[in-house]
Write a protein that holds these residues in place. Structure first.
Motif, PDB file in Angstrom:
ATOM      1  N   HIS A  20      -3.096 116.418  32.660  1.00 49.57           N
ATOM      2  CA  HIS A  20      -4.392 115.891  32.230  1.00 49.57           C
ATOM      3  C   HIS A  20      -4.343 115.363  30.793  1.00 49.57           C
ATOM      4  N   ASP A  21      -3.789 116.143  29.876  1.00 45.42           N
ATOM      5  CA  ASP A  21      -3.788 115.747  28.478  1.00 45.42           C
ATOM      6  C   ASP A  21      -2.910 114.528  28.230  1.00 45.42           C
ATOM      7  N   PHE A  22      -1.735 114.506  28.868  1.00 46.38           N
ATOM      8  CA  PHE A  22      -0.871 113.334  28.694  1.00 46.38           C
ATOM      9  C   PHE A  22      -1.537 112.090  29.258  1.00 46.38           C
ATOM     10  N   ARG A  23      -2.243 112.234  30.372  1.00 44.55           N
ATOM     11  CA  ARG A  23      -2.930 111.079  30.974  1.00 44.55           C
ATOM     12  C   ARG A  23      -3.954 110.494  30.001  1.00 44.55           C
ATOM     13  N   LEU A  24      -4.709 111.353  29.330  1.00 45.69           N
ATOM     14  CA  LEU A  24      -5.685 110.867  28.357  1.00 45.69           C
ATOM     15  C   LEU A  24      -5.003 110.241  27.147  1.00 45.69           C
ATOM     16  N   LEU A  25      -3.923 110.874  26.683  1.00 46.08           N
ATOM     17  CA  LEU A  25      -3.180 110.306  25.561  1.00 46.08           C
ATOM     18  C   LEU A  25      -2.619 108.936  25.936  1.00 46.08           C
ATOM     19  N   TRP A  26      -2.103 108.828  27.153  1.00 41.12           N
ATOM     20  CA  TRP A  26      -1.550 107.566  27.650  1.00 41.12           C
ATOM     21  C   TRP A  26      -2.630 106.487  27.735  1.00 41.12           C
ATOM     22  N   LEU A  27      -3.807 106.844  28.258  1.00 42.16           N
ATOM     23  CA  LEU A  27      -4.899 105.870  28.348  1.00 42.16           C
ATOM     24  C   LEU A  27      -5.344 105.403  26.970  1.00 42.16           C
ATOM     25  N   GLY A  28      -5.506 106.354  26.043  1.00 46.37           N
ATOM     26  CA  GLY A  28      -5.941 105.989  24.705  1.00 46.37           C
ATOM     27  C   GLY A  28      -4.937 105.123  23.979  1.00 46.37           C
ATOM     28  N   GLU A  29      -3.655 105.467  24.097  1.00 52.70           N
ATOM     29  CA  GLU A  29      -2.611 104.687  23.430  1.00 52.70           C
ATOM     30  C   GLU A  29      -2.486 103.297  24.048  1.00 52.70           C
ATOM     31  N   THR A  30      -2.587 103.210  25.375  1.00 55.70           N
ATOM     32  CA  THR A  30      -2.493 101.908  26.035  1.00 55.70           C
ATOM     33  C   THR A  30      -3.649 101.009  25.629  1.00 55.70           C
ATOM     34  N   ALA A  31      -4.850 101.568  25.572  1.00 54.65           N
ATOM     35  CA  ALA A  31      -6.008 100.780  25.135  1.00 54.65           C
ATOM     36  C   ALA A  31      -5.826 100.291  23.712  1.00 54.65           C
ATOM     37  N   VAL A 129      -0.722 104.100   9.649  1.00 54.86           N
ATOM     38  CA  VAL A 129       0.287 105.007   9.103  1.00 54.86           C
ATOM     39  C   VAL A 129       0.004 106.437   9.543  1.00 54.86           C
ATOM     40  N   PHE A 130      -1.244 106.869   9.356  1.00 50.63           N
ATOM     41  CA  PHE A 130      -1.593 108.241   9.711  1.00 50.63           C
ATOM     42  C   PHE A 130      -1.592 108.446  11.221  1.00 50.63           C
ATOM     43  N   PHE A 131      -2.097 107.453  11.975  1.00 51.73           N
ATOM     44  CA  PHE A 131      -2.136 107.606  13.426  1.00 51.73           C
ATOM     45  C   PHE A 131      -0.718 107.704  13.989  1.00 51.73           C
ATOM     46  N   GLN A 132       0.160 106.787  13.589  1.00 52.54           N
ATOM     47  CA  GLN A 132       1.504 106.762  14.148  1.00 52.54           C
ATOM     48  C   GLN A 132       2.284 108.010  13.777  1.00 52.54           C
ATOM     49  N   THR A 133       2.157 108.451  12.534  1.00 55.19           N
ATOM     50  CA  THR A 133       2.872 109.651  12.103  1.00 55.19           C
ATOM     51  C   THR A 133       2.385 110.880  12.868  1.00 55.19           C
ATOM     52  N   ALA A 134       1.065 111.021  12.999  1.00 60.75           N
ATOM     53  CA  ALA A 134       0.505 112.168  13.717  1.00 60.75           C
ATOM     54  C   ALA A 134       0.815 112.086  15.209  1.00 60.75           C
ATOM     55  N   TYR A 135       0.745 110.889  15.757  1.00 65.23           N
ATOM     56  CA  TYR A 135       0.980 110.695  17.197  1.00 65.23           C
ATOM     57  C   TYR A 135       2.411 111.075  17.583  1.00 65.23           C
ATOM     58  N   THR A 136       3.389 110.637  16.790  1.00 65.72           N
ATOM     59  CA  THR A 136       4.783 110.939  17.097  1.00 65.72           C
ATOM     60  C   THR A 136       5.044 112.439  17.051  1.00 65.72           C
ATOM     61  N   ALA A 137       4.435 113.133  16.082  1.00 60.83           N
ATOM     62  CA  ALA A 137       4.621 114.580  15.979  1.00 60.83           C
ATOM     63  C   ALA A 137       3.777 115.346  16.996  1.00 60.83           C
ATOM     64  N   TYR A 138       2.708 114.719  17.505  1.00 59.04           N
ATOM     65  CA  TYR A 138       1.798 115.402  18.430  1.00 59.04           C
ATOM     66  C   TYR A 138       2.341 115.442  19.856  1.00 59.04           C
ATOM     67  N   ALA A 153       9.100 107.057  28.040  1.00 57.55           N
ATOM     68  CA  ALA A 153       9.290 105.845  28.836  1.00 57.55           C
ATOM     69  C   ALA A 153       7.953 105.289  29.319  1.00 57.55           C
ATOM     70  N   LYS A 154       7.066 106.170  29.780  1.00 57.54           N
ATOM     71  CA  LYS A 154       5.756 105.716  30.252  1.00 57.54           C
ATOM     72  C   LYS A 154       4.925 105.124  29.117  1.00 57.54           C
ATOM     73  N   LEU A 155       4.945 105.775  27.966  1.00 58.31           N
ATOM     74  CA  LEU A 155       4.162 105.286  26.839  1.00 58.31           C
ATOM     75  C   LEU A 155       4.680 103.935  26.351  1.00 58.31           C
ATOM     76  N   CYS A 196     -10.868 108.940  24.611  1.00 56.11           N
ATOM     77  CA  CYS A 196      -9.787 109.627  25.333  1.00 56.11           C
ATOM     78  C   CYS A 196      -9.219 110.775  24.505  1.00 56.11           C
ATOM     79  N   LEU A 197      -8.968 110.531  23.237  1.00 61.26           N
ATOM     80  CA  LEU A 197      -8.418 111.586  22.380  1.00 61.26           C
ATOM     81  C   LEU A 197      -9.370 112.771  22.260  1.00 61.26           C
ATOM     82  N   SER A 198     -10.662 112.485  22.227  1.00 63.30           N
ATOM     83  CA  SER A 198     -11.641 113.563  22.064  1.00 63.30           C
ATOM     84  C   SER A 198     -11.724 114.457  23.292  1.00 63.30           C
ATOM     85  N   ARG A 199     -11.243 113.980  24.453  1.00 63.98           N
ATOM     86  CA  ARG A 199     -11.333 114.762  25.694  1.00 63.98           C
ATOM     87  C   ARG A 199     -10.054 115.534  26.008  1.00 63.98           C
ATOM     88  N   ILE A 200      -9.053 115.436  25.173  1.00 63.03           N
ATOM     89  CA  ILE A 200      -7.828 116.207  25.395  1.00 63.03           C
ATOM     90  C   ILE A 200      -8.135 117.702  25.241  1.00 63.03           C
TER      91      ILE A 200
END
Length: 456
Positions: A20-31, A129-138, A153-155, A196-200
Motif C-alpha cells: 500500500h505505501d509503495f503504491r502511494l509513493l509510486w503514484l505521488g512520484e509519477t505525478a 533538493v530537500f525532496f530528492q534527498t529525503a525521498y532517496t533516504a525514505y 526499477a518501477k519508480l 498521496c504522500l499524506s496517505r502513506i
C-alpha cells in the motif's frame, strides 16, 4: 528503522499490488515527474516565445533550477538525516505547488519576466533538493532489501513514462492553451503528490532531539564527503555523474532553442519529438535488471553509460523533415542508457551504504553530480551564443560518451559486479574480479521497469 515489505500475510507479487505505501509513493512520484516534465518544456517556451529571451537567458533559467544543489546540497543531507523524511517531502511538494501556480497568476497580472522565472526556478530547485534527498533516504525504510531493486526499477520506469507523457503534453498544452497556462498542469500534479504522500501509513520513529556540539553540522557534512572520497566505487560513480551531467545539461539547456530556431520546428512538434526520444527511458528501465542479471551490474553499467552514450553524436545532425529522426534515435539511446544506469546505481547505493548515512551520501553525491548541471547549462548557453547553437550541440553531446571513459578506466571496468557491501567493496581492488559478489541490481531476472531531464 525496520524496512516494511507489505501488510502481514500479504501474498507475494508485484509491489504495486501488495504494498500500500509503495503504491502511494509510486503514484505521488509519477505525478510529480509528469508535472516536472511539462515544466521542462513550458518554462523554456515561456522564455523563448512569450518573453523573447536569448540563448544565454534560456541557459540561465535551466542553471537556476539546479544551482541550489551547489548552495545547500551538502547541509541538506545532514538536516534530512536528523529528522523524519516524509514531513520534509510533504513540505517540499507544498512549496512547489504554490510556486508553479504563481507563474500564470503573475502573467495575468502582467508581472511576468525572465527574472521572475529565474526566481521561481531557484526556489522550486531548493524544494527539489530537500525532496530528492529525503525521498532517496525514505524508500529503504518502507521496502525490504529484497524488494528495493524492483521498487527502483518501477519508480524509474514510471518516471520515464510520465516524462514522455509530460513532454508530449507540454508541447501540446503550449500550442493549445499557451505555454504560461501549462504551469497549472505542474501545480496540479504536485497537489496529487501531496495527497498521496499524506496517505502513506508507515510512520517513521521520531528522531530524538539531542544537543549537538558547535560544528556538528560541518562534521556530519564532512562525514558524507569522506565516505564518497575514500570509497573507490562511490568516488568513481560520483565523478562520472558529475562529468556526464555537465555534458547532458550542456545540450539539454539549449535543446528547445536548437529545435525551434535552428531546425525550424513549431512548439507542438518539439514536445512530441522530445517525448519520442524519452521512450528510451522506459526501455532502459525495463532492460536494466535483465541485462545486469546476464552481464553483471558493473559490465551492464558500461554498456548503458558508455556504449549507448555514443549515439548522442546523432543529435547535432538533426535537420528539418526526415532529419528529425537523428534527434529521436540519439535521444532514445541516451535516455535508455541514463535511466538503466540510474536503476543499477540506486539499488547499489541503497544496499552498499549504511542506512544512517544514506541521507548524507545522497546529498554528497548529488552536490557533486547536480552541482555541474548549472555549470553545464551556462556552458551550453555561452557556447550557443559565441559559436552558434549547432556547434554548441556538437561540443556538448561529444562530452556524453567521453564521460563514460571514467567508468572504463576505473575498478568498474575491471569487474563483473558492483559489490553488495562496503566490506566486499573494500576488498575488491583494481584488477580483481568480484564476480562472486551478488548483483544488487539483478535480484530477479523477471523484474519490472529518473529521469529529471535525464539526470543521474
Amino acid at each position: 528503522m525496520t524496512p516494511r515489505s507489505g501488510a502481514p500475510g500479504a501474498i507475494r507479487g508485484g509491489l504495486l499490488r501488495r504494498h500500500h505505501d509503495f503504491r502511494l509513493l509510486w503514484l505521488g512520484e509519477t505525478a510529480g515527474k509528469f508535472g516536472t516534465s511539462v515544466t521542462g518544456v513550458a518554462m523554456p517556451l515561456i522564455a523563448v516565445s512569450t518573453l523573447d529571451a536569448g540563448t544565454f537567458e534560456v541557459g540561465l533559467l535551466t542553471a537556476a533550477t539546479w544551482a541550489p544543489w551547489l548552495v545547500i546540497g551538502l547541509p541538506a543531507g545532514a538536516w534530512v538525516d536528523r529528522t523524519r523524511r516524509r514531513p520534509v517531502m510533504l513540505a517540499a511538494a507544498a512549496v512547489s505547488l504554490v510556486l508553479f501556480a504563481a507563474v500564470p497568476l503573475a502573467a495575468w497580472a502582467e508581472l511576468l519576466s525572465v527574472g521572475l522565472l529565474v526566481g521561481v526556478a531557484l526556489l522550486t530547485g531548493t524544494s527539489a533538493v530537500f525532496f530528492q534527498t529525503a525521498y532517496t533516504a525514505y524508500l529503504p525504510t518502507i521496502l525490504a532489501p529484497e524488494d528495493q531493486p524492483e521498487g527502483n526499477a518501477k519508480l524509474h520506469g514510471s518516471a520515464s513514462a510520465a516524462q514522455i507523457a509530460g513532454l508530449g503534453s507540454g508541447g501540446l498544452i503550449a500550442q493549445l492553451a499557451g505555454a504560461v497556462n501549462g504551469m497549472f498542469a505542474n501545480a496540479a500534479t504536485f497537489l496529487v503528490s501531496l495527497l498521496c504522500l499524506s496517505r502513506i501509513r508507515h510512520r517513521e520513529p521520531r528522531v530524538p532531539r539531542t544537543p549537538r556540539p558547535r560544528g556538528a553540522l560541518a562534521s556530519e557534512v564532512g562525514e558524507g564527503l569522506r565516505l564518497v572520497a575514500r570509497d573507490p566505487w562511490l568516488r568513481t560513480l560520483t565523478l562520472f555523474g558529475a562529468a556526464s551531467n555537465l555534458a547532458l545539461m550542456g545540450y539539454q539547456s539549449i535543446l528547445v532553442v536548437f529545435l525551434v530556431r535552428t531546425v525550424g520546428l513549431d512548439p507542438g512538434p518539439v514536445g512530441g519529438l522530445v517525448a519520442a526520444a524519452g521512450t528510451g527511458g522506459v526501455a532502459g528501465a525495463f532492460a536494466a535488471r535483465r541485462v545486469a542479471a546476464r552481464l553483471g551490474t558493473a559490465r551492464a553499467t558500461l554498456v548503458f553509460e558508455l556504449g549507448l552514450a555514443v549515439f548522442a553524436l546523432l543529435i547535432p545532425l538533426t535537420v528539418g523533415g526526415a532529419g528529425v529522426l537523428f534527434y529521436v534515435a540519439g535521444g532514445f539511446c541516451v535516455a535508455a542508457g541514463v535511466v538503466a544506469g540510474n536503476v543499477i546505481k540506486a539499488s547499489f547505493q541503497q544496499r552498499y551504504c549504511p542506512p544512517e548515512l544514506l541521507g548524507r551520501l545522497t546529498a554528497s553525491t548529488a552536490f557533486l553530480n547536480y552541482g555541474t548541471i548549472p555549470l553545464g547549462a551556462l556552458l551550453g548557453g555561452t557556447l550557443g551564443t559565441v559559436l552558434g547553437v549547432r556547434t554548441a550541440m556538437w561540443i556538448t553531446t561529444a562530452g556524453v560518451p567521453l564521460a563514460g571513459l571514467i567508468l572504463l578506466f576505473s575498478p568498474i571496468g575491471r569487474t563483473r559486479d558492483l559489490p553488495a557491501s562496503r566490506e566486499r567493496g573494500a576488498g575488491a581492488g583494481i584488477g580483481q574480479d568480484s564476480r562472486s559478489v551478488p548483483s544488487p541490481g539483478a535480484t530477479s531476472v523477471s523484474g519490472d521497469p529518473d529521469l529529471e531531464s535525464e539526470q543521474r
